[in-house]
Design a protein around this motif. Sequence first.
Motif, short mmCIF file in Angstrom:
data_model
loop_
_atom_site.label_atom_id
_atom_site.label_comp_id
_atom_site.label_asym_id
_atom_site.label_seq_id
_atom_site.Cartn_x
_atom_site.Cartn_y
_atom_site.Cartn_z
N ASP A 4 6.60 -6.93 6.56
CA ASP A 4 6.53 -5.48 6.41
C ASP A 4 7.20 -4.81 7.60
OD1 ASP A 4 5.09 -5.83 4.11
OD2 ASP A 4 3.16 -5.22 4.94
N THR A 6 7.65 -1.06 9.19
CA THR A 6 7.22 0.34 9.19
C THR A 6 8.04 1.10 10.21
OG1 THR A 6 4.96 -0.26 8.54
CG2 THR A 6 5.30 1.92 9.49
N VAL A 268 19.34 -1.56 5.84
CA VAL A 268 18.59 -0.33 6.12
C VAL A 268 19.26 0.38 7.28
CG1 VAL A 268 16.38 0.69 6.78
CG2 VAL A 268 16.41 -1.33 5.31
N VAL A 298 19.27 1.30 2.07
CA VAL A 298 18.17 2.25 2.23
C VAL A 298 18.42 3.08 3.47
CG1 VAL A 298 15.71 2.45 2.76
CG2 VAL A 298 16.48 0.77 1.07
N ALA A 300 16.33 4.93 6.19
CA ALA A 300 14.94 4.90 6.63
C ALA A 300 14.41 6.31 6.87
CB ALA A 300 14.82 4.08 7.91
N GLN A 304 7.54 5.28 6.69
CA GLN A 304 7.70 4.49 5.46
C GLN A 304 7.60 3.02 5.81
OE1 GLN A 304 11.40 5.27 3.45
NE2 GLN A 304 10.46 6.74 2.05
N THR A 305 6.99 2.24 4.90
CA THR A 305 6.93 0.79 5.04
C THR A 305 7.73 0.14 3.91
OG1 THR A 305 4.77 0.79 6.13
CG2 THR A 305 5.43 -1.24 5.05
N TRP A 306 8.59 -0.81 4.29
CA TRP A 306 9.37 -1.59 3.34
C TRP A 306 8.96 -3.05 3.48
CZ3 TRP A 306 12.90 0.29 -0.25
CH2 TRP A 306 13.14 1.66 -0.15
N ARG A 315 11.50 -4.03 -1.09
CA ARG A 315 10.89 -2.98 -1.92
C ARG A 315 10.16 -1.98 -1.05
NH1 ARG A 315 5.47 -2.89 -3.27
NH2 ARG A 315 4.21 -4.61 -2.42
N HIS A 316 10.15 -0.74 -1.52
CA HIS A 316 9.40 0.32 -0.85
C HIS A 316 7.92 0.08 -1.09
CE1 HIS A 316 8.10 4.81 -0.79
NE2 HIS A 316 7.96 4.26 0.40
N LYS A 317 7.16 -0.07 -0.01
CA LYS A 317 5.75 -0.43 -0.15
C LYS A 317 4.83 0.77 0.00
CE LYS A 317 2.24 -3.57 1.70
NZ LYS A 317 1.95 -4.62 2.70
N ASP A 319 4.30 5.06 1.77
CA ASP A 319 4.50 6.21 2.63
C ASP A 319 3.16 6.49 3.28
OD1 ASP A 319 7.15 6.68 2.05
OD2 ASP A 319 6.72 8.05 0.41
#
Length: 327
Positions: A4, A6, A268, A298, A300, A304-306, A315-317, A319
């Motif tokens: 993850d 963030t 990113v 993406v 950033a 936000q956590t990806w 994937r976008h995990k 907000d």
Amino acid sequence: MPMDLTFLGTSAGMPTHWRNASGLAVQIRPGTGWYLVDCGEGTQRQVQRAGLSLHDLEAICISHVHGDHCYGLPGLLDSAGMLGRQKPLTLIAPAALWQWLQATHGLTDVQLPYTLEFVDVCTQPAVLERPGLRISSHELAHGVPCHAFRFEVQTSQRWLDSAALSALGLPPGPQWGALRRGEDVLFNNQWLHSRDYVQEQTERIVAVLGGDNAEPQRLRHACADAQLLVHEATFSRAALAHARFASGHSCAHDVAVFAQSVGLPNLVLTHFSQRHHSDAEQAALLHEAQAQYQGTVVLARDLQTWELAADGTLRHKADHPAQRNNA
């Protein structure tokens, strides 16, 4: 074993109303431990907003000594102490930053209740090695010594083919354990070879997390088998050509061209100049990158956590609650 990421700060130079100075939290799940890459002013507030604990912080990697990447460090370290941290903390950074931090602590009467273990990022390529994790540093092109950090995570799982063993009539017990450890066992006057009854699966994630850098191609070796590159895109291509303080920075176009050339599946972009913070400017940067790059790209945003999976899927995990849209 997903990773993850963030984003605690995505602004270049100074914070703005919606974007903080540089900071990126990296968490390898399962587990609560996490790593911090850069620590601009205000990072500890962003850590709180993201729901991260300073007790679980395993190491801090600082790419270079410019203030938007390190001015939040003294306060964050002091807060960790005031919250009762006792566990040692690894700090990976240039020697000049260590000198500045020691002077700051001495002049402001800070005495940390935990050990700060310093690693000079400029003197060794493998800056941190722990079971299942290797962090290496890679030199970038900037006005001062600056490095990117390559995170390599690897886990292996082994399991017995219990159905096959049961079909042979071998009951669970010590011989199962021996096979699992790689030993061959004798059963009914027949040797059972561990390799025939043990299956192993290895998962690996590689992400390259850059600091400020005018020459993306310097990361060609670091990105050779990576699934993700996080890189600054301080300017658009047009803005870079006319920017007064452009030295040492990249544009979205050039980073995308590089990412395409090495076959990266995910890119990113972060560390945006204030002139590119509006929705319209962000859309223009995205278009500039997508015109040169066929992978997942993406832009950033703060808080936000990806999630990067072992199969290379990004994937976008989440907000986090303080996240809002740009003005």
